[in-house]
Scaffold this motif. Structure first.
Motif, PDB file in Angstrom:
ATOM      1  N   GLN A 189       0.583  -1.182  -0.069  1.00 50.70           N
ATOM      2  CA  GLN A 189      -0.019  -0.474  -0.402  1.00 50.70           C
ATOM      3  C   GLN A 189       0.968   1.719   0.502  1.00 50.70           C
ATOM      4  OE1 GLN A 189      -3.654   0.054   2.768  1.00 50.70           O
ATOM      5  NE2 GLN A 189      -3.133  -2.462   2.758  1.00 50.70           N
ATOM      6  N   GLN A 190       1.860   1.491   0.845  1.00 52.81           N
ATOM      7  CA  GLN A 190       2.777   2.382   0.829  1.00 52.81           C
ATOM      8  C   GLN A 190       3.537   2.810  -0.347  1.00 52.81           C
ATOM      9  OE1 GLN A 190       2.895   5.178   2.014  1.00 52.81           O
ATOM     10  NE2 GLN A 190       3.847   5.200   4.136  1.00 52.81           N
ATOM     11  N   ARG A 191       3.689   1.729  -1.167  1.00 56.26           N
ATOM     12  CA  ARG A 191       4.919   1.085  -2.832  1.00 56.26           C
ATOM     13  C   ARG A 191       3.185   2.348  -3.415  1.00 56.26           C
ATOM     14  NH1 ARG A 191       6.388  -4.174  -4.751  1.00 56.26           N
ATOM     15  NH2 ARG A 191       5.948  -4.739  -2.725  1.00 56.26           N
ATOM     16  N   VAL A 192       2.121   1.909  -3.300  1.00 55.43           N
ATOM     17  CA  VAL A 192       1.148   2.773  -4.268  1.00 55.43           C
ATOM     18  C   VAL A 192       1.625   3.718  -4.233  1.00 55.43           C
ATOM     19  CG1 VAL A 192      -1.615   3.021  -5.071  1.00 55.43           C
ATOM     20  CG2 VAL A 192      -0.173   0.598  -4.492  1.00 55.43           C
ATOM     21  N   ALA A 193       1.100   4.567  -2.622  1.00 57.47           N
ATOM     22  CA  ALA A 193       0.894   5.867  -2.195  1.00 57.47           C
ATOM     23  C   ALA A 193       2.602   7.225  -3.082  1.00 57.47           C
ATOM     24  CB  ALA A 193       0.761   6.096  -1.153  1.00 57.47           C
ATOM     25  N   LEU A 194       3.084   5.799  -2.961  1.00 56.89           N
ATOM     26  CA  LEU A 194       5.073   6.357  -3.734  1.00 56.89           C
ATOM     27  C   LEU A 194       4.537   6.411  -4.867  1.00 56.89           C
ATOM     28  CD1 LEU A 194       7.475   7.405  -3.269  1.00 56.89           C
ATOM     29  CD2 LEU A 194       8.788   4.631  -3.140  1.00 56.89           C
ATOM     30  N   ALA A 195       4.027   5.734  -5.305  1.00 55.93           N
ATOM     31  CA  ALA A 195       3.609   5.555  -7.545  1.00 55.93           C
ATOM     32  C   ALA A 195       2.952   6.646  -7.591  1.00 55.93           C
ATOM     33  CB  ALA A 195       2.988   4.349  -7.488  1.00 55.93           C
ATOM     34  N   ARG A 196       1.679   6.900  -6.074  1.00 58.75           N
ATOM     35  CA  ARG A 196       1.018   8.220  -6.732  1.00 58.75           C
ATOM     36  C   ARG A 196       1.368   9.499  -6.677  1.00 58.75           C
ATOM     37  NH1 ARG A 196      -4.321   8.741  -2.235  1.00 58.75           N
ATOM     38  NH2 ARG A 196      -1.619   8.688  -1.510  1.00 58.75           N
ATOM     39  N   GLY A 224      14.623   2.107   1.358  1.00 55.74           N
ATOM     40  CA  GLY A 224      15.452   2.134  -0.303  1.00 55.74           C
ATOM     41  C   GLY A 224      14.723   2.242  -1.341  1.00 55.74           C
ATOM     42  N   LEU A 225      13.227   2.199  -1.832  1.00 56.39           N
ATOM     43  CA  LEU A 225      12.875   3.116  -2.872  1.00 56.39           C
ATOM     44  C   LEU A 225      12.352   3.804  -2.912  1.00 56.39           C
ATOM     45  CD1 LEU A 225       9.827   0.072  -3.122  1.00 56.39           C
ATOM     46  CD2 LEU A 225      11.356   0.575  -4.473  1.00 56.39           C
ATOM     47  N   LEU A 226      12.367   4.936  -1.776  1.00 60.28           N
ATOM     48  CA  LEU A 226      12.565   6.300  -1.861  1.00 60.28           C
ATOM     49  C   LEU A 226      13.840   7.132  -2.043  1.00 60.28           C
ATOM     50  CD1 LEU A 226      10.836   7.598   1.323  1.00 60.28           C
ATOM     51  CD2 LEU A 226      10.368   8.202  -1.065  1.00 60.28           C
ATOM     52  N   ARG A 227      14.970   5.869  -1.548  1.00 65.18           N
ATOM     53  CA  ARG A 227      15.954   6.304  -2.168  1.00 65.18           C
ATOM     54  C   ARG A 227      16.488   6.570  -4.127  1.00 65.18           C
ATOM     55  NH1 ARG A 227      20.160   9.270  -0.473  1.00 65.18           N
ATOM     56  NH2 ARG A 227      20.313   9.510  -2.947  1.00 65.18           N
ATOM     57  N   ASP A 231      17.997   8.358  -6.638  1.00 67.01           N
ATOM     58  CA  ASP A 231      19.668   8.688  -7.343  1.00 67.01           C
ATOM     59  C   ASP A 231      18.746   8.105  -8.724  1.00 67.01           C
ATOM     60  OD1 ASP A 231      20.862   7.970  -5.373  1.00 67.01           O
ATOM     61  OD2 ASP A 231      21.094   6.647  -4.612  1.00 67.01           O
ATOM     62  N   ASP A 232      17.920   6.977  -9.120  1.00 69.39           N
ATOM     63  CA  ASP A 232      16.953   6.481 -10.230  1.00 69.39           C
ATOM     64  C   ASP A 232      16.644   7.383 -11.346  1.00 69.39           C
ATOM     65  OD1 ASP A 232      18.664   4.429  -9.667  1.00 69.39           O
ATOM     66  OD2 ASP A 232      17.499   2.596  -9.316  1.00 69.39           O
ATOM     67  N   LEU A 233      15.230   7.771 -10.282  1.00 67.33           N
ATOM     68  CA  LEU A 233      14.209   8.751 -11.261  1.00 67.33           C
ATOM     69  C   LEU A 233      15.195  10.072 -10.824  1.00 67.33           C
ATOM     70  CD1 LEU A 233      11.174   6.568 -10.398  1.00 67.33           C
ATOM     71  CD2 LEU A 233      12.278   6.746 -12.489  1.00 67.33           C
ATOM     72  N   ARG A 234      15.793  10.906 -10.470  1.00 65.92           N
ATOM     73  CA  ARG A 234      16.061  12.170  -9.843  1.00 65.92           C
ATOM     74  C   ARG A 234      15.088  13.339  -9.532  1.00 65.92           C
ATOM     75  NH1 ARG A 234      19.442  14.271 -15.194  1.00 65.92           N
ATOM     76  NH2 ARG A 234      21.186  12.904 -15.196  1.00 65.92           N
ATOM     77  N   GLN A 235      14.755  12.298  -8.664  1.00 63.43           N
ATOM     78  CA  GLN A 235      13.456  12.435  -7.247  1.00 63.43           C
ATOM     79  C   GLN A 235      14.406  13.956  -6.175  1.00 63.43           C
ATOM     80  OE1 GLN A 235       9.909  13.075  -7.711  1.00 63.43           O
ATOM     81  NE2 GLN A 235      10.446  14.268  -7.001  1.00 63.43           N
ATOM     82  N   THR A 236      13.417  14.551  -5.688  1.00 64.30           N
ATOM     83  CA  THR A 236      13.969  14.781  -4.945  1.00 64.30           C
ATOM     84  C   THR A 236      12.887  14.911  -3.400  1.00 64.30           C
ATOM     85  OG1 THR A 236      14.546  17.431  -6.203  1.00 64.30           O
ATOM     86  CG2 THR A 236      14.233  17.571  -3.822  1.00 64.30           C
ATOM     87  N   VAL A 237      13.582  14.450  -2.473  1.00 64.36           N
ATOM     88  CA  VAL A 237      12.849  14.071  -1.647  1.00 64.36           C
ATOM     89  C   VAL A 237      12.744  14.722  -0.267  1.00 64.36           C
ATOM     90  CG1 VAL A 237      12.051  11.964  -0.198  1.00 64.36           C
ATOM     91  CG2 VAL A 237      12.240  12.107  -2.835  1.00 64.36           C
TER      92      VAL A 237
END
Ligand SMILES: Nc1ncnc2c1ncn2[C@@H]1O[C@H](COP(=O)(O)OP(=O)(O)OP(=O)(O)O)[C@@H](O)[C@H]1O
Length: 284
Positions: A189-196, A224-227, A231-237
Protein backbone atom coordinates in the motif's frame (compact mmCIF):
# COMPACT_ATOMS: atom_id res chain seq x y z
CA UNK A 1 24.18 27.92 16.16
CA UNK A 2 27.97 28.03 16.29
CA UNK A 3 30.43 28.38 13.45
CA UNK A 4 30.57 24.64 12.89
CA UNK A 5 26.82 24.57 12.45
CA UNK A 6 26.94 27.51 10.06
CA UNK A 7 29.65 25.78 8.06
CA UNK A 8 27.60 22.61 7.82
CA UNK A 9 24.58 24.60 6.76
CA UNK A 10 26.65 26.35 4.08
CA UNK A 11 27.81 22.96 2.82
CA UNK A 12 24.21 21.84 2.56
CA UNK A 13 23.00 25.02 0.97
CA UNK A 14 25.59 24.79 -1.74
CA UNK A 15 24.99 21.05 -2.06
CA UNK A 16 27.33 18.58 -0.45
CA UNK A 17 28.68 15.55 -2.24
CA UNK A 18 26.47 12.55 -1.76
CA UNK A 19 28.14 9.80 0.14
CA UNK A 20 27.68 6.09 -0.12
CA UNK A 21 26.40 5.13 3.30
CA UNK A 22 26.21 1.47 4.15
CA UNK A 23 22.42 1.60 4.19
CA UNK A 24 22.19 2.73 0.58
CA UNK A 25 20.85 0.15 -1.78
CA UNK A 26 22.78 1.51 -4.69
CA UNK A 27 26.09 3.26 -4.76
CA UNK A 28 25.15 4.81 -8.05
CA UNK A 29 26.31 8.34 -8.66
CA UNK A 30 23.67 10.49 -10.22
CA UNK A 31 24.88 11.61 -13.58
CA UNK A 32 25.09 15.33 -13.94
CA UNK A 33 24.70 16.11 -10.25
CA UNK A 34 25.55 19.72 -9.60
CA UNK A 35 25.77 21.59 -6.33
CA UNK A 36 22.25 22.85 -6.67
CA UNK A 37 20.80 19.78 -8.29
CA UNK A 38 20.59 18.24 -11.70
CA UNK A 39 16.95 18.64 -12.61
CA UNK A 40 16.99 22.38 -13.12
CA UNK A 41 20.30 24.14 -12.93
CA UNK A 42 20.60 26.62 -10.12
CA UNK A 43 17.21 25.74 -8.65
CA UNK A 44 16.54 24.14 -5.32
CA UNK A 45 13.71 21.65 -5.10
CA UNK A 46 12.42 23.95 -2.40
CA UNK A 47 13.86 26.51 0.00
CA UNK A 48 12.85 28.87 2.74
CA UNK A 49 14.20 32.28 3.69
CA UNK A 50 13.61 33.49 7.23
CA UNK A 51 10.48 31.34 7.49
CA UNK A 52 8.57 32.11 10.66
CA UNK A 53 5.29 30.54 11.68
CA UNK A 54 3.39 31.71 14.72
CA UNK A 55 0.22 29.91 15.76
CA UNK A 56 -2.29 31.90 17.79
CA UNK A 57 -1.66 35.34 19.25
CA UNK A 58 -1.01 37.17 22.50
CA UNK A 59 -0.12 35.10 25.53
CA UNK A 60 -0.97 31.83 23.84
CA UNK A 61 1.10 32.44 20.68
CA UNK A 62 3.40 29.57 19.72
CA UNK A 63 6.42 30.33 17.53
CA UNK A 64 6.57 26.98 15.74
CA UNK A 65 9.23 28.18 13.25
CA UNK A 66 11.58 31.03 14.00
CA UNK A 67 13.51 32.36 11.02
CA UNK A 68 14.25 29.10 9.21
CA UNK A 69 16.41 29.46 6.08
CA UNK A 70 17.04 26.11 4.55
CA UNK A 71 17.31 24.40 1.20
CA UNK A 72 15.98 21.06 0.04
CA UNK A 73 18.36 20.50 -2.87
CA UNK A 74 17.02 19.24 -6.15
CA UNK A 75 17.57 15.55 -6.81
CA UNK A 76 18.56 14.85 -3.21
CA UNK A 77 17.00 13.08 -0.26
CA UNK A 78 16.76 15.26 2.84
CA UNK A 79 15.51 14.11 6.23
CA UNK A 80 14.04 16.49 8.78
CA UNK A 81 14.47 15.51 12.42
CA UNK A 82 14.18 17.01 15.87
CA UNK A 83 12.51 16.54 19.23
CA UNK A 84 8.73 16.51 19.49
CA UNK A 85 7.36 20.01 18.98
CA UNK A 86 10.53 21.21 17.20
CA UNK A 87 8.55 22.35 14.16
CA UNK A 88 9.15 19.51 11.69
CA UNK A 89 5.54 19.12 10.55
CA UNK A 90 5.06 22.87 10.46
CA UNK A 91 8.10 23.23 8.21
CA UNK A 92 6.86 20.49 5.92
CA UNK A 93 3.34 21.93 5.79
CA UNK A 94 4.61 25.44 5.02
CA UNK A 95 6.97 24.25 2.28
CA UNK A 96 4.26 22.03 0.81
CA UNK A 97 1.82 24.94 0.70
CA UNK A 98 -0.54 23.27 3.16
CA UNK A 99 -0.02 26.07 5.69
CA UNK A 100 0.95 29.70 5.21
CA UNK A 101 4.01 31.48 6.60
CA UNK A 102 3.59 34.23 9.19
CA UNK A 103 6.68 35.90 7.68
CA UNK A 104 9.58 34.95 5.46
CA UNK A 105 9.48 33.23 2.11
CA UNK A 106 8.97 29.74 0.77
CA UNK A 107 9.98 28.74 -2.75
CA UNK A 108 9.10 25.55 -4.59
CA UNK A 109 11.44 25.67 -7.54
CA UNK A 110 11.28 29.31 -8.62
CA UNK A 111 7.75 29.93 -7.39
CA UNK A 112 7.31 31.89 -4.20
CA UNK A 113 4.28 30.39 -2.50
CA UNK A 114 3.29 33.62 -0.72
CA UNK A 115 2.91 35.35 -4.09
CA UNK A 116 0.43 32.79 -5.45
CA UNK A 117 -3.34 33.09 -5.43
CA UNK A 118 -5.24 30.28 -3.68
CA UNK A 119 -6.09 28.83 -7.06
CA UNK A 120 -2.49 28.76 -8.28
CA UNK A 121 -1.32 27.40 -4.94
CA UNK A 122 -3.82 24.54 -5.19
CA UNK A 123 -2.61 23.84 -8.69
CA UNK A 124 1.05 23.91 -7.65
CA UNK A 125 0.30 21.49 -4.82
CA UNK A 126 -1.50 19.14 -7.17
CA UNK A 127 0.98 19.27 -10.02
CA UNK A 128 4.35 19.88 -8.42
CA UNK A 129 4.23 18.31 -4.99
CA UNK A 130 3.83 14.67 -4.07
CA UNK A 131 2.86 13.43 -0.62
CA UNK A 132 3.45 10.15 1.18
CA UNK A 133 1.86 9.88 4.61
CA UNK A 134 2.24 7.44 7.47
CA UNK A 135 -1.37 6.36 7.00
CA UNK A 136 -1.02 5.64 3.23
CA UNK A 137 -4.23 7.63 2.55
CA UNK A 138 -5.41 5.41 -0.29
CA UNK A 139 -9.06 5.37 -1.38
CA UNK A 140 -10.35 1.89 -0.38
CA UNK A 141 -12.86 1.57 -3.22
CA UNK A 142 -10.34 2.30 -5.95
CA UNK A 143 -7.81 -0.13 -7.40
CA UNK A 144 -4.08 0.48 -7.00
CA UNK A 145 -3.89 1.92 -10.50
CA UNK A 146 -6.91 4.16 -9.94
CA UNK A 147 -5.33 5.43 -6.73
CA UNK A 148 -2.04 6.10 -8.50
CA UNK A 149 -3.63 8.16 -11.27
CA UNK A 150 -6.15 9.88 -8.98
CA UNK A 151 -4.31 13.25 -8.93
CA UNK A 152 -4.45 13.28 -12.73
CA UNK A 153 -8.06 12.11 -12.81
CA UNK A 154 -8.95 14.99 -10.50
CA UNK A 155 -6.97 17.43 -12.62
CA UNK A 156 -8.59 16.12 -15.80
CA UNK A 157 -5.23 15.23 -17.34
CA UNK A 158 -4.07 11.97 -18.87
CA UNK A 159 -1.35 9.96 -17.23
CA UNK A 160 1.94 9.47 -19.06
CA UNK A 161 1.60 5.70 -19.55
CA UNK A 162 5.28 5.17 -20.24
CA UNK A 163 6.29 6.95 -17.05
CA UNK A 164 3.59 5.11 -15.11
CA UNK A 165 4.87 1.78 -16.40
CA UNK A 166 8.41 2.65 -15.40
CA UNK A 167 7.57 3.74 -11.85
CA UNK A 168 5.21 0.84 -11.18
CA UNK A 169 7.92 -1.48 -12.43
CA UNK A 170 10.63 0.17 -10.26
CA UNK A 171 8.23 -0.09 -7.32
CA UNK A 172 7.41 -3.74 -8.08
CA UNK A 173 3.69 -3.07 -8.49
CA UNK A 174 3.19 -4.36 -12.02
CA UNK A 175 1.04 -7.34 -10.98
CA UNK A 176 -0.84 -5.51 -8.22
CA UNK A 177 -2.44 -2.69 -10.17
CA UNK A 178 -5.94 -4.22 -10.24
CA UNK A 179 -5.99 -4.92 -6.52
CA UNK A 180 -7.76 -2.73 -3.99
CA UNK A 181 -5.85 -1.50 -0.94
CA UNK A 182 -7.46 -4.11 1.35
CA UNK A 183 -5.96 -6.81 -0.89
CA UNK A 184 -2.44 -5.42 -0.47
CA UNK A 185 0.09 -5.64 2.36
CA UNK A 186 1.05 -2.48 4.26
CA UNK A 187 4.32 -2.28 2.36
CA UNK A 188 2.52 -2.68 -0.97
CA UNK A 189 0.00 0.00 0.00
CA UNK A 190 2.81 2.39 0.81
CA UNK A 191 4.41 1.58 -2.54
CA UNK A 192 1.11 2.50 -4.22
CA UNK A 193 1.13 5.76 -2.26
CA UNK A 194 4.70 6.36 -3.42
CA UNK A 195 3.75 5.64 -7.04
CA UNK A 196 0.87 8.12 -6.70
CA UNK A 197 3.30 10.72 -5.33
CA UNK A 198 5.74 10.14 -8.21
CA UNK A 199 3.16 9.85 -11.00
CA UNK A 200 2.96 13.56 -11.76
CA UNK A 201 6.79 13.90 -11.72
CA UNK A 202 6.54 16.45 -8.93
CA UNK A 203 9.23 18.98 -8.14
CA UNK A 204 9.43 17.50 -4.66
CA UNK A 205 7.97 14.58 -2.72
CA UNK A 206 7.24 15.09 0.98
CA UNK A 207 7.15 11.97 3.10
CA UNK A 208 5.79 12.29 6.64
CA UNK A 209 6.90 9.33 8.76
CA UNK A 210 6.39 7.05 5.74
CA UNK A 211 7.47 3.94 7.62
CA UNK A 212 5.57 4.67 10.84
CA UNK A 213 2.91 2.03 10.11
CA UNK A 214 5.20 -0.61 8.65
CA UNK A 215 7.18 -3.50 10.07
CA UNK A 216 10.92 -3.04 9.81
CA UNK A 217 11.29 -5.12 6.66
CA UNK A 218 8.56 -3.27 4.74
CA UNK A 219 9.88 -0.01 6.17
CA UNK A 220 13.36 -0.72 4.85
CA UNK A 221 11.87 -1.57 1.48
CA UNK A 222 9.96 1.71 1.25
CA UNK A 223 13.03 3.70 2.35
CA UNK A 224 15.12 1.88 -0.25
CA UNK A 225 12.52 2.82 -2.86
CA UNK A 226 12.57 6.48 -1.82
CA UNK A 227 16.35 6.27 -2.18
CA UNK A 228 15.96 4.76 -5.65
CA UNK A 229 13.47 7.45 -6.64
CA UNK A 230 16.25 9.94 -5.91
CA UNK A 231 19.10 7.96 -7.45
CA UNK A 232 17.34 6.52 -10.49
CA UNK A 233 14.44 8.89 -11.17
CA UNK A 234 16.21 12.07 -10.00
CA UNK A 235 13.34 12.83 -7.66
CA UNK A 236 13.75 15.37 -4.84
CA UNK A 237 12.55 13.92 -1.53
CA UNK A 238 12.08 15.49 1.91
CA UNK A 239 11.13 13.18 4.77
CA UNK A 240 10.10 13.94 8.33
CA UNK A 241 11.12 11.10 10.62
CA UNK A 242 11.89 10.24 14.22
CA UNK A 243 13.88 7.18 13.20
CA UNK A 244 17.70 7.50 12.90
CA UNK A 245 17.81 4.37 10.72
CA UNK A 246 15.34 5.96 8.29
CA UNK A 247 17.28 9.25 8.35
CA UNK A 248 20.44 7.38 7.36
CA UNK A 249 18.91 6.71 3.93
CA UNK A 250 18.99 10.46 3.26
CA UNK A 251 21.82 12.53 1.79
CA UNK A 252 21.52 15.04 4.61
CA UNK A 253 19.58 15.55 7.82
CA UNK A 254 18.26 18.92 8.90
CA UNK A 255 17.91 19.06 12.70
CA UNK A 256 15.31 21.40 14.14
CA UNK A 257 14.90 22.39 17.76
CA UNK A 258 12.53 25.03 19.11
CA UNK A 259 11.62 26.16 15.63
CA UNK A 260 15.19 26.74 14.47
CA UNK A 261 17.70 24.84 12.37
CA UNK A 262 20.38 23.76 14.82
CA UNK A 263 22.43 21.47 12.63
CA UNK A 264 22.72 19.92 9.19
CA UNK A 265 24.46 16.57 8.88
CA UNK A 266 25.57 15.34 5.49
CA UNK A 267 26.02 11.64 4.70
CA UNK A 268 24.34 10.60 7.93
CA UNK A 269 24.70 7.25 9.61
CA UNK A 270 22.13 5.95 12.08
CA UNK A 271 24.71 6.08 14.90
CA UNK A 272 25.68 9.70 14.24
CA UNK A 273 22.03 10.74 13.93
CA UNK A 274 21.20 8.95 17.19
CA UNK A 275 24.07 10.76 18.95
CA UNK A 276 22.96 14.13 17.65
CA UNK A 277 19.36 13.49 18.67
CA UNK A 278 20.59 12.54 22.13
CA UNK A 279 22.46 15.84 22.38
CA UNK A 280 19.34 17.76 21.33
CA UNK A 281 17.39 16.15 24.15
CA UNK A 282 13.62 16.27 24.44
CA UNK A 283 11.24 13.56 23.42
CA UNK A 284 11.69 12.41 19.88
N1 LIG B 1 -2.40 24.33 14.54
C1 LIG B 1 -1.64 24.64 15.59
N2 LIG B 1 -2.06 25.50 16.53
C2 LIG B 1 -1.30 25.85 17.57
N3 LIG B 1 -0.06 25.35 17.80
C3 LIG B 1 0.41 24.48 16.92
C4 LIG B 1 -0.33 24.06 15.77
N4 LIG B 1 0.41 23.16 15.07
C5 LIG B 1 1.57 23.02 15.74
N5 LIG B 1 1.57 23.82 16.85
C6 LIG B 1 2.67 23.95 17.81
O1 LIG B 1 3.82 24.31 17.08
C7 LIG B 1 4.97 23.64 17.60
C8 LIG B 1 5.62 22.81 16.50
O2 LIG B 1 4.73 21.75 16.15
P1 LIG B 1 5.06 20.67 15.04
O3 LIG B 1 3.86 19.79 14.93
O4 LIG B 1 5.53 21.35 13.82
O5 LIG B 1 6.28 19.90 15.71
P2 LIG B 1 6.93 18.50 15.29
O6 LIG B 1 8.39 18.70 15.37
O7 LIG B 1 6.36 18.04 14.01
O8 LIG B 1 6.46 17.57 16.48
P3 LIG B 1 6.15 15.98 16.53
O9 LIG B 1 7.47 15.30 16.35
O10 LIG B 1 5.61 15.78 17.92
O11 LIG B 1 5.15 15.68 15.45
C9 LIG B 1 4.49 22.82 18.79
O12 LIG B 1 4.69 23.57 19.97
C10 LIG B 1 3.02 22.65 18.51
O13 LIG B 1 2.31 22.49 19.70
Amino acid sequence: MGNAGEARRAVHETGATRGTGATRRTGATRAGATPTGATSAGTAGARTIGLTKVYGSGDTAVRALDGVSVELPSGRFTAIMGPSGAGKSTLMHCVAGLDSATSGQVFVGDEELGALSDRRLTRLRRERIGFVFQAFNLIPTLTARENIVLPMTLAGTRPDEEWLASITSVLGLGDRLRHRPSELSGGQQQRVALARALATRPQIVFADEPTGNLDSRSGAEVLGLLREAVDDLRQTVAMVTHDPVAAAYADAVIFLADGQVVDIMTDPTAARVLDRMGELGGRS
